[in-house]
Scaffold this motif. Structure first.
Motif, PDB file in Angstrom:
ATOM      1  N   HIS A  40     -43.195 -35.838  69.288  1.00 13.67           N
ATOM      2  CA  HIS A  40     -41.977 -35.236  69.544  1.00 13.67           C
ATOM      3  C   HIS A  40     -41.659 -34.484  68.137  1.00 13.67           C
ATOM      4  O   HIS A  40     -41.291 -35.064  66.912  1.00 13.67           O
ATOM      5  CB  HIS A  40     -40.777 -36.323  69.873  1.00 13.67           C
ATOM      6  CG  HIS A  40     -39.420 -35.609  70.059  1.00 13.67           C
ATOM      7  ND1 HIS A  40     -38.289 -35.832  69.217  1.00 13.67           N
ATOM      8  CD2 HIS A  40     -39.105 -34.776  71.155  1.00 13.67           C
ATOM      9  CE1 HIS A  40     -37.347 -35.241  69.442  1.00 13.67           C
ATOM     10  NE2 HIS A  40     -37.704 -34.290  70.721  1.00 13.67           N
ATOM     11  N   ARG A  41     -41.460 -33.229  68.157  1.00 11.94           N
ATOM     12  CA  ARG A  41     -41.225 -32.443  66.877  1.00 11.94           C
ATOM     13  C   ARG A  41     -42.209 -32.672  65.758  1.00 11.94           C
ATOM     14  O   ARG A  41     -41.774 -32.801  64.813  1.00 11.94           O
ATOM     15  CB  ARG A  41     -39.622 -32.510  66.486  1.00 11.94           C
ATOM     16  CG  ARG A  41     -38.470 -32.173  67.787  1.00 11.94           C
ATOM     17  CD  ARG A  41     -37.492 -32.273  67.113  1.00 11.94           C
ATOM     18  NE  ARG A  41     -36.561 -31.818  68.249  1.00 11.94           N
ATOM     19  CZ  ARG A  41     -35.247 -32.015  68.228  1.00 11.94           C
ATOM     20  NH1 ARG A  41     -34.780 -33.007  67.414  1.00 11.94           N
ATOM     21  NH2 ARG A  41     -34.503 -31.678  69.184  1.00 11.94           N
ATOM     22  N   GLY A  42     -43.489 -32.774  66.430  1.00 11.62           N
ATOM     23  CA  GLY A  42     -44.555 -33.108  65.237  1.00 11.62           C
ATOM     24  C   GLY A  42     -44.524 -34.610  64.770  1.00 11.62           C
ATOM     25  O   GLY A  42     -45.577 -34.912  64.241  1.00 11.62           O
ATOM     26  N   GLU A  43     -43.553 -35.604  65.230  1.00 12.64           N
ATOM     27  CA  GLU A  43     -43.697 -36.756  64.779  1.00 12.64           C
ATOM     28  C   GLU A  43     -44.508 -37.588  65.759  1.00 12.64           C
ATOM     29  O   GLU A  43     -44.115 -37.704  67.028  1.00 12.64           O
ATOM     30  CB  GLU A  43     -42.196 -37.328  64.525  1.00 12.64           C
ATOM     31  CG  GLU A  43     -42.132 -38.762  64.013  1.00 12.64           C
ATOM     32  CD  GLU A  43     -40.670 -39.291  63.744  1.00 12.64           C
ATOM     33  OE1 GLU A  43     -40.680 -40.611  64.007  1.00 12.64           O
ATOM     34  OE2 GLU A  43     -39.841 -38.602  64.092  1.00 12.64           O
ATOM     35  N   GLU A  44     -45.451 -38.442  65.400  1.00 11.96           N
ATOM     36  CA  GLU A  44     -46.124 -39.286  66.257  1.00 11.96           C
ATOM     37  C   GLU A  44     -45.314 -40.319  66.432  1.00 11.96           C
ATOM     38  O   GLU A  44     -44.640 -40.951  65.875  1.00 11.96           O
ATOM     39  CB  GLU A  44     -47.311 -39.730  65.496  1.00 11.96           C
ATOM     40  CG  GLU A  44     -48.331 -40.705  66.489  1.00 11.96           C
ATOM     41  CD  GLU A  44     -48.727 -39.934  67.722  1.00 11.96           C
ATOM     42  OE1 GLU A  44     -48.287 -40.480  68.913  1.00 11.96           O
ATOM     43  OE2 GLU A  44     -49.435 -38.766  67.649  1.00 11.96           O
ATOM     44  N   LEU A  45     -45.233 -40.860  68.015  1.00 15.84           N
ATOM     45  CA  LEU A  45     -44.393 -41.752  68.426  1.00 15.84           C
ATOM     46  C   LEU A  45     -45.304 -43.117  68.845  1.00 15.84           C
ATOM     47  O   LEU A  45     -44.537 -44.328  69.012  1.00 15.84           O
ATOM     48  CB  LEU A  45     -43.547 -41.269  69.642  1.00 15.84           C
ATOM     49  CG  LEU A  45     -42.595 -40.272  69.344  1.00 15.84           C
ATOM     50  CD1 LEU A  45     -41.943 -39.718  70.731  1.00 15.84           C
ATOM     51  CD2 LEU A  45     -41.583 -40.516  68.395  1.00 15.84           C
ATOM     52  N   LEU A  46     -46.465 -42.978  69.154  1.00 14.22           N
ATOM     53  CA  LEU A  46     -47.398 -43.930  69.529  1.00 14.22           C
ATOM     54  C   LEU A  46     -47.924 -44.708  68.288  1.00 14.22           C
ATOM     55  O   LEU A  46     -48.259 -44.311  67.221  1.00 14.22           O
ATOM     56  CB  LEU A  46     -48.400 -43.436  70.348  1.00 14.22           C
ATOM     57  CG  LEU A  46     -48.160 -42.837  71.666  1.00 14.22           C
ATOM     58  CD1 LEU A  46     -49.530 -42.676  72.329  1.00 14.22           C
ATOM     59  CD2 LEU A  46     -47.451 -43.815  72.531  1.00 14.22           C
ATOM     60  N   GLY A  47     -48.018 -45.956  68.660  1.00 16.81           N
ATOM     61  CA  GLY A  47     -48.677 -47.059  67.831  1.00 16.81           C
ATOM     62  C   GLY A  47     -49.966 -46.613  67.522  1.00 16.81           C
ATOM     63  O   GLY A  47     -50.817 -46.923  68.587  1.00 16.81           O
ATOM     64  N   GLN A  48     -50.889 -45.961  66.590  1.00 16.89           N
ATOM     65  CA  GLN A  48     -52.003 -45.728  66.270  1.00 16.89           C
ATOM     66  C   GLN A  48     -52.522 -46.899  66.035  1.00 16.89           C
ATOM     67  O   GLN A  48     -54.254 -46.673  66.225  1.00 16.89           O
ATOM     68  CB  GLN A  48     -52.305 -44.573  65.392  1.00 16.89           C
ATOM     69  CG  GLN A  48     -51.682 -43.356  65.829  1.00 16.89           C
ATOM     70  CD  GLN A  48     -52.057 -42.853  67.119  1.00 16.89           C
ATOM     71  OE1 GLN A  48     -53.293 -42.562  67.124  1.00 16.89           O
ATOM     72  NE2 GLN A  48     -51.159 -42.505  67.898  1.00 16.89           N
ATOM     73  N   ARG A  49     -52.315 -47.964  65.402  1.00 19.28           N
ATOM     74  CA  ARG A  49     -52.934 -49.263  65.048  1.00 19.28           C
ATOM     75  C   ARG A  49     -54.355 -48.841  64.372  1.00 19.28           C
ATOM     76  O   ARG A  49     -54.191 -47.959  63.228  1.00 19.28           O
ATOM     77  CB  ARG A  49     -53.504 -50.052  66.276  1.00 19.28           C
ATOM     78  CG  ARG A  49     -52.042 -50.334  67.055  1.00 19.28           C
ATOM     79  CD  ARG A  49     -51.917 -51.879  67.318  1.00 19.28           C
ATOM     80  NE  ARG A  49     -50.810 -52.152  68.097  1.00 19.28           N
ATOM     81  CZ  ARG A  49     -50.520 -53.314  68.375  1.00 19.28           C
ATOM     82  NH1 ARG A  49     -51.294 -54.112  68.326  1.00 19.28           N
ATOM     83  NH2 ARG A  49     -49.427 -53.488  69.070  1.00 19.28           N
ATOM     84  N   ARG A  50     -55.446 -49.279  64.678  1.00 23.85           N
ATOM     85  CA  ARG A  50     -56.530 -48.951  64.035  1.00 23.85           C
ATOM     86  C   ARG A  50     -57.337 -47.457  64.601  1.00 23.85           C
ATOM     87  O   ARG A  50     -58.473 -47.151  63.895  1.00 23.85           O
ATOM     88  CB  ARG A  50     -57.713 -49.952  63.878  1.00 23.85           C
ATOM     89  CG  ARG A  50     -56.987 -51.128  63.101  1.00 23.85           C
ATOM     90  CD  ARG A  50     -57.999 -52.389  63.118  1.00 23.85           C
ATOM     91  NE  ARG A  50     -58.622 -52.635  64.166  1.00 23.85           N
ATOM     92  CZ  ARG A  50     -59.474 -53.587  64.382  1.00 23.85           C
ATOM     93  NH1 ARG A  50     -60.168 -53.955  63.410  1.00 23.85           N
ATOM     94  NH2 ARG A  50     -60.132 -53.903  65.638  1.00 23.85           N
ATOM     95  N   GLY A  51     -56.680 -46.860  65.454  1.00 21.99           N
ATOM     96  CA  GLY A  51     -57.236 -45.548  65.727  1.00 21.99           C
ATOM     97  C   GLY A  51     -57.992 -45.429  66.892  1.00 21.99           C
ATOM     98  O   GLY A  51     -58.627 -46.577  67.488  1.00 21.99           O
TER      99      GLY A  51
END
Length: 152
Positions: A40-51
């Motif tokens: 949202h507006r370039g900000e990641e909202l999901l937990g990426q954890r280890r990818g």
């Protein structure tokens, strides 16, 4: 709006709102249709954890996974359903096990085999639709013996 981008070396399909600074979501068909990004507006909202790469290699937790055909855990590896005996063999069926060695989070974590049916603009935004032929995967049918197509 629709698009494509690479996420940790894997191709992802994107859907975005046309408004500037809106929502952008990315899904990876080659990794179980996991929702790997929601911005949202370039900000990641999901937990990426280890990818994404670790998600694929180790069935680790990240993003928005498709927990199918069950979420959470199954109490045992042997059971009967619809008159069929099922024995889940973690050596033969790709799945994630909990600390007690029980199957968790379904069978499609990072599964390849998704066929994208639609990825196109629509009057009110965009559409992403895909199909997974469960019966085409013997290793999955051994743990969930019900031939069907899954639509995303």
């Amino acid at each position: 709006m629709i698009g494509e981008r690479m996420v940790e070396g894997l191709p992802a399909l994107t859907l975005a709102t046309p408004a500037s600074g809106g929502i952008d979501a990315a899904f990876v068909p080659g990794a179980g249709m996991v929702g790997c990004s929601l911005r949202h507006r370039g900000e990641e909202l999901l937990g990426q954890r280890r990818g994404l790469r670790v998600y694929v290699a180790e069935r680790a937790t990240m993003g928005i996974p498709l927990l199918y055909p069950w979420a959470n855990r199954i109490a045992r590896r042997r059971f009967s359903v619809a008159g069929r005996d099922v024995v889940i063999d973690p050596e033969a069926t790709p799945l994630r096990l909990d600390a007690a060695g029980l199957p968790m989070h379904g069978l499609l974590t990072a599964a390849s085999g998704w066929q994208v049916q639609r990825h196109e603009p629509a009057a009110d935004g965009a559409v992403l639709a895909a199909r997974f032929d469960f019966a085409a995967h013997d290793e999955l049918m051994a743990a969930f013996p019900s031939a069907h197509d899954l639509l995303f």
